[in-house]
Design an enzyme around this catalytic site. Structure first.
Site, PDB file in Angstrom:
ATOM      1  N   GLU A  33       0.933  -1.266  -0.018  1.00 30.95           N
ATOM      2  CA  GLU A  33      -0.077  -0.079  -0.041  1.00 30.95           C
ATOM      3  C   GLU A  33       0.410   1.017   0.485  1.00 30.95           C
ATOM      4  O   GLU A  33       1.724   1.376   0.546  1.00 30.95           O
ATOM      5  CB  GLU A  33      -0.979   0.574   1.166  1.00 30.95           C
ATOM      6  CG  GLU A  33      -2.524   0.861   0.916  1.00 30.95           C
ATOM      7  CD  GLU A  33      -3.054   0.239  -0.322  1.00 30.95           C
ATOM      8  OE1 GLU A  33      -3.444   0.055  -1.005  1.00 30.95           O
ATOM      9  OE2 GLU A  33      -3.193  -1.319   0.402  1.00 30.95           O
ATOM     10  N   THR A  35       2.940   1.591  -1.835  1.00 30.54           N
ATOM     11  CA  THR A  35       3.985   1.776  -2.215  1.00 30.54           C
ATOM     12  C   THR A  35       4.172   1.994  -4.224  1.00 30.54           C
ATOM     13  O   THR A  35       5.286   2.022  -4.666  1.00 30.54           O
ATOM     14  CB  THR A  35       4.006  -0.100  -2.089  1.00 30.54           C
ATOM     15  OG1 THR A  35       3.315  -0.694  -2.942  1.00 30.54           O
ATOM     16  CG2 THR A  35       4.244   0.211  -1.004  1.00 30.54           C
ATOM     17  N   SER A  67     -26.517   6.181 -17.165  1.00 29.79           N
ATOM     18  CA  SER A  67     -26.066   4.876 -15.844  1.00 29.79           C
ATOM     19  C   SER A  67     -27.148   5.330 -15.300  1.00 29.79           C
ATOM     20  O   SER A  67     -27.857   6.030 -14.810  1.00 29.79           O
ATOM     21  CB  SER A  67     -24.958   5.326 -15.440  1.00 29.79           C
ATOM     22  OG  SER A  67     -24.586   4.858 -13.554  1.00 29.79           O
ATOM     23  N   GLY A 125     -16.903   4.539  -3.489  1.00 25.31           N
ATOM     24  CA  GLY A 125     -16.255   5.139  -3.031  1.00 25.31           C
ATOM     25  C   GLY A 125     -15.599   4.196  -1.773  1.00 25.31           C
ATOM     26  O   GLY A 125     -15.328   5.122  -0.394  1.00 25.31           O
ATOM     27  N   ALA A 126     -15.594   3.362  -1.752  1.00 26.70           N
ATOM     28  CA  ALA A 126     -15.377   2.272  -1.137  1.00 26.70           C
ATOM     29  C   ALA A 126     -13.982   1.567  -0.942  1.00 26.70           C
ATOM     30  O   ALA A 126     -13.183   0.904  -0.202  1.00 26.70           O
ATOM     31  CB  ALA A 126     -16.186   1.353  -0.876  1.00 26.70           C
ATOM     32  N   GLY A 127     -13.066   2.408  -2.283  1.00 25.73           N
ATOM     33  CA  GLY A 127     -11.707   2.333  -1.549  1.00 25.73           C
ATOM     34  C   GLY A 127     -11.338   0.814  -2.183  1.00 25.73           C
ATOM     35  O   GLY A 127     -10.738  -0.159  -2.763  1.00 25.73           O
ATOM     36  N   SER A 130     -14.000   1.424  -8.168  1.00 23.18           N
ATOM     37  CA  SER A 130     -15.802   1.948  -8.848  1.00 23.18           C
ATOM     38  C   SER A 130     -14.731   2.128  -9.897  1.00 23.18           C
ATOM     39  O   SER A 130     -15.398   1.604 -11.224  1.00 23.18           O
ATOM     40  CB  SER A 130     -16.577   2.144  -8.393  1.00 23.18           C
ATOM     41  OG  SER A 130     -16.878   3.738  -7.921  1.00 23.18           O
ATOM     42  N   GLU A 163      -8.193   9.368 -16.057  1.00 21.67           N
ATOM     43  CA  GLU A 163      -8.407   9.664 -15.079  1.00 21.67           C
ATOM     44  C   GLU A 163      -7.652  10.409 -14.262  1.00 21.67           C
ATOM     45  O   GLU A 163      -8.066  11.784 -13.421  1.00 21.67           O
ATOM     46  CB  GLU A 163      -8.374   7.926 -13.620  1.00 21.67           C
ATOM     47  CG  GLU A 163      -9.161   8.247 -12.348  1.00 21.67           C
ATOM     48  CD  GLU A 163      -9.285   7.404 -11.275  1.00 21.67           C
ATOM     49  OE1 GLU A 163     -10.016   6.538 -12.083  1.00 21.67           O
ATOM     50  OE2 GLU A 163      -9.514   7.534 -10.481  1.00 21.67           O
ATOM     51  N   ASP A 175      -4.441   0.266  -9.954  1.00 20.63           N
ATOM     52  CA  ASP A 175      -6.386   0.074 -10.141  1.00 20.63           C
ATOM     53  C   ASP A 175      -6.640  -0.767 -11.221  1.00 20.63           C
ATOM     54  O   ASP A 175      -7.391  -1.503 -12.298  1.00 20.63           O
ATOM     55  CB  ASP A 175      -7.152   1.079  -9.622  1.00 20.63           C
ATOM     56  CG  ASP A 175      -6.445   1.952  -8.423  1.00 20.63           C
ATOM     57  OD1 ASP A 175      -6.390   0.602  -7.694  1.00 20.63           O
ATOM     58  OD2 ASP A 175      -7.248   2.676  -8.437  1.00 20.63           O
TER      59      ASP A 175
HETATM   60  P1  ADP Z   1     -14.030   4.168  -6.245  1.00 18.08           P
HETATM   61  O1  ADP Z   1     -12.943   4.418  -7.363  1.00 18.08           O
HETATM   62  O2  ADP Z   1     -12.714   3.870  -4.752  1.00 18.08           O
HETATM   63  O3  ADP Z   1     -15.404   3.184  -6.073  1.00 18.08           O
HETATM   64  P2  ADP Z   1     -13.709   6.803  -7.209  1.00 18.08           P
HETATM   65  O4  ADP Z   1     -14.072   8.293  -6.188  1.00 18.08           O
HETATM   66  O5  ADP Z   1     -12.151   7.134  -7.230  1.00 18.08           O
HETATM   67  O6  ADP Z   1     -13.776   5.861  -5.893  1.00 18.08           O
HETATM   68  O7  ADP Z   1     -14.586   6.796  -7.648  1.00 18.08           O
HETATM   69  C1  ADP Z   1     -16.241   6.670  -7.606  1.00 18.08           C
HETATM   70  C2  ADP Z   1     -16.756   7.630  -8.699  1.00 18.08           C
HETATM   71  O8  ADP Z   1     -17.254   7.102  -9.770  1.00 18.08           O
HETATM   72  C3  ADP Z   1     -18.551   7.629  -8.532  1.00 18.08           C
HETATM   73  O9  ADP Z   1     -18.104   9.189  -7.836  1.00 18.08           O
HETATM   74  C4  ADP Z   1     -18.850   8.035  -9.745  1.00 18.08           C
HETATM   75  O10 ADP Z   1     -18.670   9.364 -10.403  1.00 18.08           O
HETATM   76  C5  ADP Z   1     -18.242   6.394 -10.648  1.00 18.08           C
HETATM   77  N1  ADP Z   1     -19.213   5.650 -11.021  1.00 18.08           N
HETATM   78  C6  ADP Z   1     -18.440   4.398  -9.786  1.00 18.08           C
HETATM   79  N2  ADP Z   1     -19.448   3.771 -10.018  1.00 18.08           N
HETATM   80  C7  ADP Z   1     -20.518   4.640 -11.348  1.00 18.08           C
HETATM   81  C8  ADP Z   1     -21.932   3.509 -11.342  1.00 18.08           C
HETATM   82  N3  ADP Z   1     -22.084   2.416 -11.161  1.00 18.08           N
HETATM   83  N4  ADP Z   1     -22.394   4.660 -12.019  1.00 18.08           N
HETATM   84  C9  ADP Z   1     -22.354   6.488 -11.636  1.00 18.08           C
HETATM   85  N5  ADP Z   1     -21.179   6.104 -11.914  1.00 18.08           N
HETATM   86  C10 ADP Z   1     -20.570   5.502 -11.070  1.00 18.08           C
HETATM   87 MG    MG Z   2     -11.020   5.249  -7.774  1.00 18.33          MG
END
Ligand code: ADP
Ligand code: MG
Length: 386
Positions: A33, A35, A67, A125-127, A130, A163, A175
């Site tokens: 982590e 790293t 979405s 947003g859970a790390g 996504s 990104e 990621d």
């Molecule tokens: P992580 O990648 O850790 O989940 P991030 O802040 O980097 O957190 O990314 C999350 C963002 O990605 C969300 O706030 C949204 O903008 C976008 N996102 C993720 N999944 C979806 C979804 N299913 N529909 C729309 N936006 C999404």
């Molecule tokens: Mg992210």
């Protein structure tokens, strides 16, 4: 989410058939982590949770993005009008950024535009990345639809560029590489210096083991400036030690290196990076030897290092790790950027129900928001579904 449903939603939305549906997973990092920006090792695995995109190419230069998980309607924008950092508070910039980055890399075919409908089961947003799942799913879709000459690692770099430069998040390469390159039943050993990769067997089910993710569902504001501060501290440590990156200080020289550093804060950061890089090597050694249970204590040592040396943990993450270990897990650690997000727990499959209850009870007793605890298996990287 059933693929047929994603297709049906695309049809209802745009009135045409998609040309296909592609999926890309979120990821959890097993060990290694902070790293990555030190040119070190990381070891993520892909989650069974994926982003799915149904996509059809257009020829008029228009991009339509939707979405099914967002309240927003269809976003329509011309590919020619995509400008980095122009929009920062909308979900669709992760997808638009991929089109922009592919074009920037010379893949002019994507300038024709596309209709895109997204559904994702990756918690946001859970790390668990996504955002990379979104990027890589669309990146792979456009690569395959247009027949672009891109390898998976090259696609990951383009998604990272999206990104970094278009969305404006200074993430490393882990990621997107995990989402693009992971294989089922394996963790991915990635050397972030030269991007060499190895699939390391990590077949939990065959050994009666389970990996739990504990999503604390908190994100402390403290985390906002901390990443940049830790990064700057590591760069300062490298400068003081006369190397370009802390990766270049051998683990065997840890004590000598620490003795050269007067600043207690820099000493702690350097110790974390060197020991966590070493822990990746230790974990690989155990997995290659078929001794998966032995990685448990290494994970827990990693947590202590993130908590005490890098200081990026928080009460919820510490409680998840302590409770899991007290309730019989082999080991546990926070994972990802810290100050909230998720922890991972390695445990006997038969202990999962008891562990889950113990963690939920501990959070309730402490007055924390109720966590989401779920088992994960190392899943496949990005692929076309239909
Ligand atoms: P992580 O990648 O850790 O989940 P991030 O802040 O980097 O957190 O990314 C999350 C963002 O990605 C969300 O706030 C949204 O903008 C976008 N996102 C993720 N999944 C979806 C979804 N299913 N529909 C729309 N936006 C999404
Ligand atoms: Mg992210």
């Amino acid at each position: 989410m059933e693929t047929q449903q994603v297709t049906a939603e695309f049809r209802a939305l745009y009135g045409t058939e998609p040309e296909g549906v592609w999926a890309a997973p979120g990821r959890v990092n097993l060990i290694g982590e902070y790293t990555d920006f030190n040119d070190g090792f990381v070891m993520p695995l892909a989650l069974p949770h994926t982003a799915q995109v149904a996509v059809a190419r257009r020829t008029d230069g228009v991009l339509r993005l939707h979405s099914g998980d967002s309240e927003d309607g269809v976003t329509q924008i011309r590919v020619d009008d995509l400008v980095p950092l122009a929009v920062t508070d909308s979900w669709w910039i992760y997808l638009a950024g991929v089109v922009w980055a592919l074009r920037e890399a010379g893949h002019e075919a994507v300038a024709g535009g596309a209709d895109v409908h997204l559904r994702s089961t990756v918690p946001t947003g859970a790390g668990l990345s996504s955002s990379a799942a979104l990027e890589v799913s669309l990146g792979l879709a456009l690569t395959e639809l247009h027949g672009l000459p891109l390898t998976r690692p090259q696609l990951a770099l383009i998604c990272q560029r999206a990104e970094n430069a278009f969305v404006g998040v200074p993430c490393g390469i882990m990621d997107q590489t995990a989402s693009a390159c992971c294989e089922a039943g394996h963790a991915l050993h990635l050397d972030t210096r030269d991007l060499t990769r190895r699939q390391v067997p990590f077949d939990l089910a065959a050994q009666g083991l389970a990996l739990l993710v504990v999503d604390t569902r908190v994100k402390h504001a403290l985390g906002d400036g901390a990443y940049a501060e830790r990064r700057a501290g590591c760069e300062e440590g490298a400068r003081l030690l006369g190397v370009t990156h802390l990766r270049d200080v051998p683990y065997e020289e840890l004590d000598d290196a620490l003795a050269k550093l007067a600043d207690e804060r820099i000493r702690r950061y350097v110790r974390h990076i060197l020991t966590d890089n070493h822990r990746v090597v230790q974990v690989i050694g155990h997995l290659d030897a078929g001794d998966t249970r032995a990685i448990g204590p290494v994970l827990t040592q990693g947590h202590a290092s993130l908590r005490d040396d890098l200081r990026i943990s928080c009460p919820e993450l510490d409680l998840a790790v302590e409770t899991a270990n007290a309730a019989g897990a082999y080991g546990a650690r926070m994972t990802g950027g810290g100050f909230g997000g998720s922890a991972v727990v390695l445990a006997e499959e038969s202990a999962v129900a008891d562990l889950t209850r113990a963690i939920e009870a501990a959070f309730e007793a402490a007055g924390h928001r109720s966590p989401r605890v779920f088992p994960v298996t190392p899943a496949a990287g990005a692929r076309q579904l239909v």
